[in-house]
Design an enzyme around this catalytic site. Structure first.
Site, mmCIF file in Angstrom:
data_model
loop_
_atom_site.group_PDB
_atom_site.id
_atom_site.type_symbol
_atom_site.label_atom_id
_atom_site.label_comp_id
_atom_site.label_asym_id
_atom_site.label_seq_id
_atom_site.Cartn_x
_atom_site.Cartn_y
_atom_site.Cartn_z
ATOM 1 N N PHE A 1 -1.423 -0.898 -4.259
ATOM 2 C CA PHE A 1 -2.408 0.177 -4.327
ATOM 3 C C PHE A 1 -1.718 1.528 -4.159
ATOM 4 C CE2 PHE A 1 -4.730 -3.503 -2.629
ATOM 5 C CZ PHE A 1 -5.848 -3.544 -3.462
ATOM 6 N N PHE B 1 0.832 -1.200 0.000
ATOM 7 C CA PHE B 1 0.000 0.000 0.000
ATOM 8 C C PHE B 1 0.869 1.252 0.000
ATOM 9 C CE2 PHE B 1 -2.280 -3.266 2.388
ATOM 10 C CZ PHE B 1 -3.597 -3.162 1.952
ATOM 11 N N ASP B 2 0.444 2.253 -0.766
ATOM 12 C CA ASP B 2 0.940 3.603 -0.555
ATOM 13 C C ASP B 2 0.305 4.124 0.744
ATOM 14 O OD1 ASP B 2 2.084 6.136 -1.006
ATOM 15 O OD2 ASP B 2 0.304 6.802 -2.090
ATOM 16 N N GLY B 3 0.846 5.243 1.261
ATOM 17 C CA GLY B 3 0.338 5.772 2.520
ATOM 18 C C GLY B 3 -0.701 6.861 2.341
ATOM 19 N N ASP C 1 -2.415 6.058 -4.990
ATOM 20 C CA ASP C 1 -3.340 7.080 -5.466
ATOM 21 C C ASP C 1 -2.795 7.856 -6.656
ATOM 22 O OD1 ASP C 1 -2.596 10.157 -3.950
ATOM 23 O OD2 ASP C 1 -1.429 8.352 -3.597
#
Length: 302
Positions: free
Chosen positions: A273, A160-162, A275
């Site tokens: 994932f 995951f991105d943060g 954004d």
């Protein structure tokens, strides 16, 4: 007594994210719904090839050995007869998928609430935007992403991105408005204040609960990673936020703007994932990738 999905990790997925329906989708996007439906009917007995998210779904369903902890539901704009092909393709590939909702062109995201979905995966960007706007964890699957899930048959790896993914886009807004120096100062000043939940925090929480439930006899393990452009000293607020949530993550990469693709190549996740579409483009050549279309970087241009 009614059946409940409250205690399950529920993944809602479009048929195009689960299977390779790119040829059929091309007909659909030309605006000829009848031709699309006729093509699907002609292929009802032809199992579709696995799609981008197929390897991840297969691994998640493997967690159901013993207790039933994961539910996968097909949530699709396809018509119900075309849905027959999706279900028969599941059977042909050995996927235990029993539930589906088919809306024949109508946006399907409203059904995420009664499904209690922890994640919605779709290749349709409008459906993903609608789901995120309504508060549901969702990502747009990039159809041309690589598939590497076979490398670790006994382990589910998710990265995951943060900011704007696990966490809110609060800090990203500061960066976009005032630059890196302001961002770092903001994060130092607020290091003890947990960031608000991001759109995929419910998914990470559900995976963490499944990790805790796993025992030595479990055929499948879960490993998670945070892969973020943050670097020290802004890293501290991210870690302290996870601590405040009482969620453990297995690996954390604070890259300070380095290309994420090279690091994902080493971690080898089943799914990543992010954004920001630039990071997704870097990642898609390495692994299956989902664009979380949330936060200020995905806001419509005035």
């Amino acid at each position: 007594m009614p059946i409940s999905l409250e205690d399950k990790l529920v993944v809602a997925i479009s048929s195009r994210a689960l299977f390779d329906f790119e040829e059929e989708n091309h007909v659909y996007e030309e605006g000829n719904l009848r031709a699309y439906e006729a093509l699907q009917r002609a292929r009802l007995n032809v199992p579709a090839k696995p799609g981008v998210a197929f390897p991840l779904i297969r691994k998640l369903l493997a967690l159901n050995t013993g207790e039933h902890r994961v539910e996968v539901v097909i949530l699709s704009r396809s018509d119900p007869i075309s849905g027959l092909r999706a279900f028969s393709s599941c059977r042909a590939h050995g996927l235990t998928v029993e539930r589906g909702v088919f809306t024949r062109g109508r946006p399907p995201f409203a059904y995420l609430k009664p499904l209690n979905a922890s994640l919605f995966l779709s290749a349709n960007q409008d459906d993903v935007r609608d789901a995120l706007a309504a508060g549901f964890p969702a990502a747009r699957v990039l159809p041309q992403s690589a598939k590497v899930a076979g490398k670790y048959p006994d382990e589910i790896r998710i990265a995951f991105d943060g900011d704007a993914v696990l966490f809110s886009d609060e800090a990203e807004r500061v960066f976009q408005k005032d630059g890196l120096r302001a961002f770092v100062g903001h994060e130092i000043d607020n290091k003890d204040l947990p960031l608000a939940d991001g759109p995929l925090k419910p998914l990470l929480g559900a995976l963490h609960r499944l990790q805790k439930l796993a025992d030595e006899a479990s055929p499948m393990r879960i490993r998670t990673a945070l892969v973020t452009a943050r670097s020290a000293p802004a890293h501290e607020r991210a870690i302290r936020t996870l601590m405040a949530w009482n969620i453990e993550i297995d690996e954390a990469m604070f890259l300070g703007g380095l290309d994420k693709g090279a690091f994902l190549r080493e971690f080898e996740p089943d799914f990543f994932f992010d954004d920001q579409i630039s990071h997704c483009e870097s990642a898609r050549g390495v692994t299956a990738t989902g664009h979380v279309m949330s936060g200020i970087v995905n806001a419509p241009t005035p």
